[in-house]
Design an enzyme around this catalytic site. Structure first.
Site, PDB file in Angstrom:
ATOM      1  N   GLU A  79     -12.636 -62.464 -20.953  1.00 46.02           N
ATOM      2  CA  GLU A  79     -14.000 -62.711 -20.490  1.00 46.02           C
ATOM      3  C   GLU A  79     -14.194 -64.207 -20.268  1.00 46.02           C
ATOM      4  OE1 GLU A  79     -17.182 -62.628 -23.718  1.00 46.02           O
ATOM      5  OE2 GLU A  79     -15.711 -61.237 -24.565  1.00 46.02           O
ATOM      6  N   CYS A 111     -15.128 -58.068 -25.486  1.00 46.98           N
ATOM      7  CA  CYS A 111     -13.933 -58.099 -26.348  1.00 46.98           C
ATOM      8  C   CYS A 111     -13.111 -56.814 -26.292  1.00 46.98           C
ATOM      9  CB  CYS A 111     -14.354 -58.352 -27.799  1.00 46.98           C
ATOM     10  SG  CYS A 111     -15.329 -59.849 -28.016  1.00 46.98           S
ATOM     11  N   THR A 152     -18.570 -69.173 -35.304  1.00 50.73           N
ATOM     12  CA  THR A 152     -17.708 -68.066 -34.885  1.00 50.73           C
ATOM     13  C   THR A 152     -16.975 -68.362 -33.580  1.00 50.73           C
ATOM     14  OG1 THR A 152     -19.503 -66.922 -33.719  1.00 50.73           O
ATOM     15  CG2 THR A 152     -19.184 -66.387 -36.042  1.00 50.73           C
ATOM     16  N   SER A 201     -25.829 -57.247 -32.569  1.00 47.12           N
ATOM     17  CA  SER A 201     -24.410 -57.019 -32.327  1.00 47.12           C
ATOM     18  C   SER A 201     -23.733 -56.402 -33.546  1.00 47.12           C
ATOM     19  CB  SER A 201     -23.724 -58.345 -31.955  1.00 47.12           C
ATOM     20  OG  SER A 201     -22.422 -58.111 -31.477  1.00 47.12           O
ATOM     21  N   HIS A 233     -11.577 -55.161 -34.711  1.00 42.68           N
ATOM     22  CA  HIS A 233     -12.001 -56.335 -33.961  1.00 42.68           C
ATOM     23  C   HIS A 233     -12.750 -57.243 -34.930  1.00 42.68           C
ATOM     24  CE1 HIS A 233     -13.846 -59.051 -31.205  1.00 42.68           C
ATOM     25  NE2 HIS A 233     -15.064 -58.558 -31.397  1.00 42.68           N
ATOM     26  N   LYS A 242     -17.768 -54.918 -43.152  1.00 42.27           N
ATOM     27  CA  LYS A 242     -19.021 -54.198 -42.931  1.00 42.27           C
ATOM     28  C   LYS A 242     -18.750 -52.802 -42.368  1.00 42.27           C
ATOM     29  CE  LYS A 242     -21.719 -58.409 -41.926  1.00 42.27           C
ATOM     30  NZ  LYS A 242     -22.793 -58.329 -42.916  1.00 42.27           N
TER      31      LYS A 242
END
Length: 387
Positions: A79, A111, A152, A201, A233, A242
């Site tokens: 991307e 992604c 990030t 997200s 990912h 998470k």
């Protein structure tokens, strides 16, 4: 016939930034970055590197003359493309000395595109078992200085050779996938930095994983106990935790402990690199294969996610000689050899990118590195060379 990952390589630039130093400079508690987000170091991209150079430098590590002769297609997932029309794959084809008689294409969906490329490669090789496909997943995660997403950021490239009778892992025919229009992350055409709704997200990522896990187990009749680990990912390493936490209650306490240890093993490299978007899940896979407790014959789950949003869940069956196929990938040494920048140096590098094609300019990359470099603009054309 078995088709899958025959070779796997990773490359990241030789500059890096310590997250503790960034936290101090931004007036934040270091634990917010190193524990809350789960990042220790992030790779920094100098202006003589881009997705083309990183992809080429990753692929060079694994391609042999026999591979080059057998490669029938190059799929470049990113991307962070360098041109709105010309594929990054075309640049890479020439720089890797691949045959002109192959297909070259660039793919984009946040992604996720690397996984789509991998599945297309699998399908092609199944129809043409004497041929190979090179899949490159390369990206630069760039949010801007002093932004919420700065912690990030990151960059790197994964190169995968897909073939029949693969040395590393067979791609199983068990994929489940989904897409939906979600405004969680995007980058307008005129922008060099991404925009993100971080909370949304995270929520969509978790929801899609849980939905696909339910569909996957219903389709395959497999359970959590059938897996030796997950490659998630990882836009930041805490994200994998998470997701996994949502299904851990399906395992025994002993299995839970093992899967958590395997998750930590899959996070080792991403923690030291940061986000590389479409290559992130495959860096996690490489980390799990090298740092985890993996033996031949085991099954690994792969969860690929791309904001916007699209996701896929599938499994890999580890092959008999996978260890010999990945032993040459000394990622630990490559990461340790990077030069740590001060925050002011990092900011200078961040602002040094050459985005304006209308201005002839030359980068100042190091000499005699045997790496591919972007050397600048000339008459509106991007110029590359092997230094």
């Amino acid at each position: 016939m078995t088709v899958g990952i025959d070779k796997l390589a990773f490359y990241t630039p030789g500059l890096a930034l310590d997250m503790v130093e960034l936290a101090k400079a931004r007036g934040d508690e270091p634990d917010k970055y190193t524990i809350g987000i789960g990042q220790s170091v992030q790779s920094v991209v100098p202006n003589y590197e881009d997705v083309v150079t990183m992809g080429v430098n990753a692929a060079k590590k694994i391609l042999t003359a026999a591979d080059i002769e057998a490669i029938e297609m190059l799929i470049f997932a990113t991307e962070s493309g360098v041109d709105n029309s010309k594929s990054a794959a075309v640049f890479a084809q020439k720089l890797l000395n691949l045959s002109p008689y192959i297909r070259t294409i660039e793919m984009k969906q946040a992604c996720y595109a690397g996984t789509y490329g991998l599945m297309q490669a699998k399908d092609y090789v199944r129809l043409h078992p004497d041929k190979k496909v090179l899949v490159i997943a390369a990206d630069i995660a760039r949010y801007g200085l002093k932004t919420a997403g700065e912690v990030t950021q990151g960059a790197g490239a994964i190169a995968i050779v897909v073939s029949a009778d693969p040395a590393i892992a067979a791609i199983e025919d068990d994929s489940v996938y989904m897409s939906q229009d979600v405004p969680d992350f995007w980058r307008p055409v005129a922008s060099t930095t991404a925009l993100v709704d971080g909370h949304l997200s995270t929520d969509i990522y978790k929801e899609m994983f849980l939905t696909l896990w339910s569909r996957y187990t219903a389709k395959t009749k497999l359970a959590l106990a059938d897996f030796a680990g997950f490659a998630f990912h990882l836009p930041y390493t805490k994200m994998g935790k998470k997701a996994l936490d949502q299904i851990l209650d399906q395992a025994t306490p002993e299995q839970q402990k093992f899967l958590q240890e395997q998750l930590a093993a899959s996070q080792v490299y991403n923690r030291q690199v940061g986000n590389l978007y479409t290559g992130s899940v495959y860096l996690a896979l490489l980390s799990l294969l090298q740092q985890g407790q993996i033996i031949a014959g085991q099954r690994l789950a792969v969860f690929s996610y791309g904001s916007g949003a699209e996701a896929e869940l599938f499994s890999l069956k580890i092959q008999e000689n996978f260890q010999s196929a990945i032993v040459g990938q000394d990622v630990v040494t490559m990461l340790a050899d990077r030069r740590l920048l001060s925050v002011s140096e990092y900011e200078d590098v961040f602002n040094s990118q050459l985005f304006d094609y209308q201005v002839d300019a030359t980068t100042a990359g190091p000499k005699n590195t045997d790496r591919c470099q972007f050397v600048g603009w000339q008459n509106g054309h991007r110029r590359y060379q092997m230094s």
